[in-house]
Design an enzyme around this catalytic site. Structure first.
Site, PDB file in Angstrom:
ATOM      1  N   ASP A   1      -3.465   1.104  -2.912  1.00 37.87           N
ATOM      2  CA  ASP A   1      -2.482   2.155  -3.169  1.00 37.87           C
ATOM      3  C   ASP A   1      -1.519   1.869  -4.316  1.00 37.87           C
ATOM      4  OD1 ASP A   1      -3.404   3.946  -1.236  1.00 37.87           O
ATOM      5  OD2 ASP A   1      -2.273   2.978   0.355  1.00 37.87           O
TER       6      ASP A   1
ATOM      7  N   TYR B   1      -0.784   9.376   4.105  1.00 36.35           N
ATOM      8  CA  TYR B   1      -0.087   8.281   4.762  1.00 36.35           C
ATOM      9  C   TYR B   1       1.306   8.067   4.211  1.00 36.35           C
ATOM     10  CZ  TYR B   1      -2.204   5.390   8.315  1.00 36.35           C
ATOM     11  OH  TYR B   1      -2.620   4.891   9.510  1.00 36.35           O
TER      12      TYR B   1
END
Lengths: 731, 731
Positions: free
Chosen positions: B374, B462
């Site tokens: 990420d 998320y």
């Protein structure tokens, strides 16, 4: 020489006389007038705080008087089948026993007087408004050197059960055992001589009762204790001033010295300087006033209520809370409301700290036996002192008192033993923002507010803070904080460069002549989970690496969840493994969610430590309940104390480990989950003279228990609902 | 048939035209007038939030408008050598580059424009009041399909370094990459036909850009991305409505569709009911208003100050704080005051989230590649949206903005990206009570107040909440909370009883037709510890069982602390072991305490998980920095990103694991500690439709760093200092 010797003896005996007079005046006697004993902090003789410390330092800072709150418990009556014995009931027990033939004998001591909880099915059936179930007391008494277990029926006034003679260890000490043990060595001239020879004024002596453990024949058939002493000259923190190597072995029943071991005469007593931690003795210019006032504020008051003194209701939770002399805090009948049906659903029938195991890692003469079991030996609840409002618990805390019985059966009140408060430290319950990628302007977040049940047990030097934290999402976090004061060892060294091999020090040099000895802490919890009813199963959901077949996927591996339902106890003897991980679920196999998952809770381990002692080492046999981090047993009302009901000097013949070896069926049964939190503690200088709190925790977390996120519909905070505050000074 | 077919085609093309028009209107163009772009929330085209959602539900609850706070950053100037580039500096970089020959070419994108931090020795020497060190920008650009790394000297206006061509992977995506990728499939008729065939209105389409990872030749020499789409009809939570099995492979440089994989036509799109989490769309009668207002109040205001926009001073701490497009939050030059000497002592030169690795556990066509990194792929800081005051952070929080550059170099402001607040949740800093055994009346407790630095990155579905929590006792807790929304898989099943083998589901059935797929999260932190200076050593303090010799002691075993100083990197490749535990210290071997212990900090792991994927699995090669929980490397300014500087489509040739294999000396050197927090996530129904936060943390804790407890002398709370509050409503 002769004259000098005489003079010495004279001074010695004079000193002894003075000291004996001093202590005799304060000796704990059983009280005579019960009505005067309702607050331990003021009335009960053994728990009266006569500050024996004569500080030679000038107190510069004035501490404000501690707020105290006295509730009158004289007219308390039980409302719930699990309510603890009231003062009236304890008095009734005392009166029933006093007319029982056993107690006609002169010497007796009650080591435990507590509610005998009614059978679980009866409690489960009971509803508010129903007639209270019959009240019974369970009594453990020592009479003339024997242990007796009795059941007293408060309705009929009869002793209905009376057993004796079949026990391995001894019951947990009474406070009176401990207090008198610390004074008993003073009756021994050899002991006093040694103290004086070490240069200690007998008036400065502070002694601690140290459970002996069990190491073989020498400990058999005698209830023994070891006593070690400290100098409290110049400090309230006498723990930092050990009289190293001096150990007195006492017979707890006769209070007589059995043996004195005196091996540390060449070890200086560490200095008092910089050891006192009390605010009132700090020099004003050293005080660190570094933070502006900060407080959790609830302008409309807290959101919880406590009905009938013990039934806590908060948000979607409801449970019964009571103090317990041995366990400290007992949570029973914990239920959480289902947001879809509104139903209060069973989660846990009973949860509490079952036992602690605290082995020190020094095999030498004055240290090897220090392998405490703080609940079964000392009474974890008995050691839970009054909490300090605003510091131990925040402003809006509610304080609950303990009502216990002294050794002669007299009830007394331990004020402010438990606190209940809502906590909000800025954490987030759930959140989501949309990123510019999807072009939605969404920022949704919900603050996380929890309910904390706290007690703090000061088992001599160490302080254990036990928190049961309830979350609105159904999670229960059980957290243990360690603070207080280290148990330290005297040493001739004042710098590590004098030490030939530091590994042989058994600890860390913390200050001149002070070693913090390496030790472990294990805290074992009893968790009788009842997930939507009593019949549950334990499932090890193993996370397993799977290799893909050639050509199946560009991936070579992935993880799979493999569910293994434990059939018998041995299937549920769990050692945690980082590289062979599992989730551990307690499920109700008969109840499924809408889409078919069995409803459950999982135990989620946090940071922990495992006991590495040899399984055949005597302390590890007694502490064998720490051989695994998780165990599951079938419910059995007699299996609640992981180290055995009679843990004192037990030989490890009645622990969770021995019960579990019976390998009974546990599938779709009423089962009990056991979890052990562990800490290895290699002391460091920051732990001197008092330790910043170190915490660890584990969670009980809903897993397919709810149909969906149960806190989806809680509202966000908005400015207009929050309080408007002024600093107190400006009001 | 013919006519019907024609009609279909007509409708299809009409729809496409409408949709294209809709998107074209909102297409992200590079802005022209910088002065209008100073707040992302209102001005910058790519980050403008045009709510595309057309909710068909009646909104019953009105949410109050979110408080917004706009700081004008136009005149910001740097004060500290580590201050991030200001708007003026970013504009200068843009102007310098625009006259550079490389950027005369038509197509270019800046993937990263950030401060090139001065050499560490220069920063260490620099003191407030000194002349600011030369300012340089480090730029990563893609020009005509090649990656270029440049250094721009802001003083001379020159490009001083220019490298290209030697890189394995690609730079992190720009926001423009991601946004345009989600729209590009709509230019493909096959794609649109499939969408319509699945019954989805093109206006309801929401697509996500999913990094491809690297699985072999097919990914070579092309910057690729996969796009998967969802229906947002009837819900803002489109993530719960996957168009399962449809994957579009795009070339990120050309924005052209390379391949469409369409395998899930028989899988229904899950229903929208009960998926929306926004407060405004909840039915009023379902809202759970279960708690009274609660707030952390500080009547005299917070105790921290922020000097020159980035230098945070609180209690005994001082550190430099800045937002970063890739790392999110960067903490630099963290120093803590010694209570004895008053000196500010070095603890950490730099700390930040270096990389994340999030492998999903489904090897099938539409899922195998989901193995996100990420930070290196998406920019952990770029995904950190504005925090929501009162819900993401408590009342007295200070909010810090991020200033970043868009793909064309234009600066923009991310408001409220980081918050700083003091936290008090009722915890205890230290405590001790004396028990009646010693007869002293002592109750000493100190509340624990901490300082939290928080950001929350929403990497698509998320949400990662990253907290750096500073304690007055010298401890730094680094906590990662996971919330937000699951990445779910469509399935024909609506009950588990239809599933032949649940283990093959790769997850949990969360709702009808919705599977929550099993996945892991690893968050790797870069921690350049400088304990009282840069030259430090890493010590594995192993806790080892020792057996006693026969006759030596009644004990058979005890634990010993054995110190092993790591000589080279391989000595410090640490897998945590419950049954072979260690403490992990970073010490300064040249500095000792008064009694001779080396000063140090230890890293204290909390609950964690280890990656179990095969080491030869392509994603695990790229995420090989998770092969150990702890690593130590010698300081190297070029080794900051655990998955490599160019993590996108990297092959794992430039990770922490490969650096560490060089096995360089690390004893008494400037060293960097790396720690990885891990989570296994088997979803459960409570995670639907949005997940209650799950957290894990680790600590950096002083160990013989101070001579003694550094918070011994903090005062207790007293009633008169606490605020006086009213509920806002009653004012």
């Amino acid at each position: 020489m002769e004259a000098r010797y005489l003079l010495r003896v004279l001074i010695f005996f004079l000193s002894v006389a003075v000291v004996l007079f001093f202590f005799v005046v304060h000796l704990p006697y059983a009280p005579t007038n019960t009505s005067e004993l309702l607050d331990c902090a003021t009335n009960s003789p053994w728990c009266t705080s006569k500050n024996r410390l004569q500080s030679k330092q000038t107190n510069i800072l004035k501490e404000p008087p501690k707020p105290t709150r006295h509730r009158n418990h004289k007219s308390d009556t039980p409302h719930h089948p699990l309510d603890p014995l009231t003062i009236q009931e304890l008095n009734k027990v005392r009166s029933i026993l006093s007319s029982h033939e056993l107690f006609q004998l002169s010497a007796y001591a009650l080591h435990s007087v507590e509610l005998e909880e009614p059978e679980k099915p009866l409690v489960l059936k009971w509803k508010k408004g129903d007639r209270l179930l019959p009240r019974r007391a369970s009594v453990i008494a020592r009479v003339n050197g024997r242990t007796h277990v009795l059941t007293v029926d408060l309705g009929t006034g009869q002793v209905t059960v009376h057993e004796t003679g079949l026990h391995y260890g001894y019951p947990m000490m009474t406070i009176e055992d401990m207090t008198t043990a610390t004074l008993a060595p003073l009756a021994n001239a050899d002991f006093n001589r040694t103290i004086i020879q070490r240069g200690i004024d007998l008036a400065d002596l502070a002694c601690l009762p140290i459970s002996t453990g069990w190491y073989g024949k020498a400990e058999e058939n005698r209830r023994l204790i070891k006593v070690q002493c400290y100098s409290m000259e110049g400090t309230a923190n006498f723990y930092m001033r050990p009289i190293e190597g001096l150990t007195v072995l006492l017979d707890l029943d006769t209070k007589r010295v059995v043996e004195i071991s005196d091996k540390g005469r060449d070890i200086p007593i560490p200095k008092a300087a910089n050891t006192d931690y009390r605010y009132s003795v700090q020099e004003f210019n050293q005080v660190m006033n570094i933070l502006n006032p900060i407080s959790i504020e609830q302008p409309k008051g807290p959101s919880f209520t406590i009905e009938d003194q013990h039934l806590v209701k908060w948000a979607n939770w409801e449970f019964h809370l009571k103090p317990d002399a041995r366990a400290g805090v007992v949570i029973s009948r914990a239920k959480v409301r289902d947001p879809d049906t509104g139903e209060q659903r069973d989660v846990m029938y009973k949860g509490f700290t079952s036992e602690l195991f605290v082995p020190y890692m020094d095999p030498t003469d004055a240290w090897y036996f220090k392998t405490y079991m703080d609940a079964g030996e000392y009474g974890f609840g008995l050691q839970a002192m009054a909490l300090d409002p605003l510091n131990d618990c925040p402003r809006n805390a509610y304080y609950m008192d303990g009502v216990f019985a002294a050794a002669d059966g007299t009830p007394y009140v331990r004020s402010n033993m438990i606190c209940v408060f809502e906590s909000y430290g800025g954490d987030i319950g759930w959140r989501h923002s949309e990123s510019p990628i999807t072009g939605m302007d969404i920022r949704e977040a919900r603050p996380k507010v929890t309910l904390v049940i706290r007690m703090a047990a000061s088992v001599a030097n160490y302080d254990y803070i036990v928190d049961w934290e309830f979350q609105t999402d159904g999670l229960i976090r059980i957290k243990v904080g360690l603070s207080g004061i280290l148990m330290v060892k005297g040493t001739p060294y004042d710098n590590t460069d004098q030490i030939p091999n530091q590994e042989d020090l058994h600890g860390t040099l913390l200050s001149e002549n002070v070693i913090g000895v390496i030790h472990d802490h294990y805290v074992t919890f009893y968790l009788d989970m009842d997930i939507d009813g009593s019949d549950n199963s334990f499932v090890d959901v193993n996370i397993k690496r799977q290799l893909t077949s050639p050509g199946e996927s560009p991936r070579r591996s992935y993880l799979k969840a493999v569910r293994n339902v434990a059939k018998t106890e041995k299937d549920a003897q769990i050692k945690l493994k980082l590289y062979d991980p599992s989730e551990f679920h307690v499920i109700n196999p008969s109840k499924k969610t809408r889409v078919g998952n069995p409803v459950g809770y999982k135990v989620v381990p946090g940071g922990t430590a495992a006991s590495l002692l040899d399984h055949e080492d005597p302390p590890q046999k007694r502490g064998a309940f720490t051989n695994n981090q998780i165990w599951v047993t079938p419910y059995n009302q007699n299996e609640q104390w992981a180290g055995g009901l009679f843990a004192y000097q037990s030989q490890g013949e009645d622990t969770l480990a021995t019960w579990s070896e019976r390998d009974r069926p546990i599938e779709n049964k009423d089962i009990v989950l056991w979890y052990t939190l562990g800490f290895h503690h290699i002391p460091c200088q920051e732990d001197f003279p008092i330790m910043p709190t170190v915490s660890s925790s584990f969670d009980l977390k809903p897993v397919n228990f709810f149909e969906s996120n149960p806190i989806l519909r809680i509202p966000p905070n908005v400015e207009k609902d929050l309080p408007v505050c002024k600093s107190a000074a400006s009001v």
